[in-house]
Design a protein around this motif. Structure first.
Motif, PDB file in Angstrom:
ATOM      1  N   CYS A  20       2.543  -9.854   3.482  1.00 50.18           N
ATOM      2  CA  CYS A  20       1.757  -9.585   4.701  1.00 50.18           C
ATOM      3  C   CYS A  20       2.567  -8.747   5.691  1.00 50.18           C
ATOM      4  O   CYS A  20       2.037  -7.816   6.315  1.00 50.18           O
ATOM      5  N   ALA A  21       3.846  -9.086   5.839  1.00 47.65           N
ATOM      6  CA  ALA A  21       4.698  -8.318   6.749  1.00 47.65           C
ATOM      7  C   ALA A  21       4.849  -6.873   6.255  1.00 47.65           C
ATOM      8  O   ALA A  21       4.810  -5.922   7.049  1.00 47.65           O
ATOM      9  N   LEU A  22       5.031  -6.681   4.943  1.00 48.52           N
ATOM     10  CA  LEU A  22       5.137  -5.330   4.397  1.00 48.52           C
ATOM     11  C   LEU A  22       3.851  -4.534   4.593  1.00 48.52           C
ATOM     12  O   LEU A  22       3.884  -3.344   4.939  1.00 48.52           O
ATOM     13  N   VAL A  23       2.707  -5.178   4.387  1.00 52.60           N
ATOM     14  CA  VAL A  23       1.415  -4.500   4.584  1.00 52.60           C
ATOM     15  C   VAL A  23       1.257  -4.106   6.054  1.00 52.60           C
ATOM     16  O   VAL A  23       0.845  -2.984   6.371  1.00 52.60           O
ATOM     17  N   PHE A  24       1.599  -5.019   6.942  1.00 50.43           N
ATOM     18  CA  PHE A  24       1.507  -4.717   8.374  1.00 50.43           C
ATOM     19  C   PHE A  24       2.444  -3.566   8.746  1.00 50.43           C
ATOM     20  O   PHE A  24       2.072  -2.656   9.488  1.00 50.43           O
ATOM     21  N   LEU A  25       3.654  -3.581   8.237  1.00 45.12           N
ATOM     22  CA  LEU A  25       4.611  -2.527   8.513  1.00 45.12           C
ATOM     23  C   LEU A  25       4.127  -1.186   7.969  1.00 45.12           C
ATOM     24  O   LEU A  25       4.201  -0.162   8.641  1.00 45.12           O
ATOM     25  N   GLY A  26       3.620  -1.185   6.753  1.00 45.20           N
ATOM     26  CA  GLY A  26       3.088   0.047   6.155  1.00 45.20           C
ATOM     27  C   GLY A  26       1.907   0.588   6.940  1.00 45.20           C
ATOM     28  O   GLY A  26       1.815   1.799   7.193  1.00 45.20           O
ATOM     29  N   ALA A  27       0.994  -0.294   7.343  1.00 45.07           N
ATOM     30  CA  ALA A  27      -0.159   0.140   8.141  1.00 45.07           C
ATOM     31  C   ALA A  27       0.295   0.695   9.485  1.00 45.07           C
ATOM     32  O   ALA A  27      -0.258   1.695   9.970  1.00 45.07           O
TER      33      ALA A  27
END
Length: 107
Positions: A20-27
């Motif tokens: 979730c943190a990686l997805v948020f960072l990528g977005a």
């Protein structure tokens, strides 16, 4: 309900949080890139408009200079054509003028 919590292992919970943190960072990075790209495009558009305004202002000034020159040469050209300056200007004062009643009926 206890079986459900037992099925979820702590390592899986950490993995889900990490994803979730990686997805948020990528977005966030993609959003930042898109926003910056739009800002650069707008900056180029503003520069183009400012340059167009400058060119148009210069054209107007050149045309005004030509017009002033033509106005200045007008009396000389009129004299070459045999025209003479007119006498005092005639003005007509229409204060208190009333149109005849029959004029409105003709329309």
């Amino acid at each position: 309900m206890g079986d459900m919590f037992a099925a979820i292992r702590p390592s899986r919970v950490r993995l889900v949080h990490f994803v979730c943190a990686l997805v948020f960072l990528g977005a966030s990075l993609v959003g930042s890139l898109l926003l910056r790209t739009q800002m650069v495009e707008d900056s180029f558009a503003i520069t183009d408009v400012q340059q167009s305004i400058g060119r148009l202002t210069q054209d107007v000034q050149e045309d005004q200079t030509k017009l002033d020159g033509l106005k200045a040469s007008l009396p000389e050209k009129a004299q070459k054509l045999g025209m003479v300056p007119g006498s005092d200007a005639l003005t007509v004062d229409l204060k208190g003028y009333k149109a005849p009643a029959d004029v409105g009926a003709q329309h």
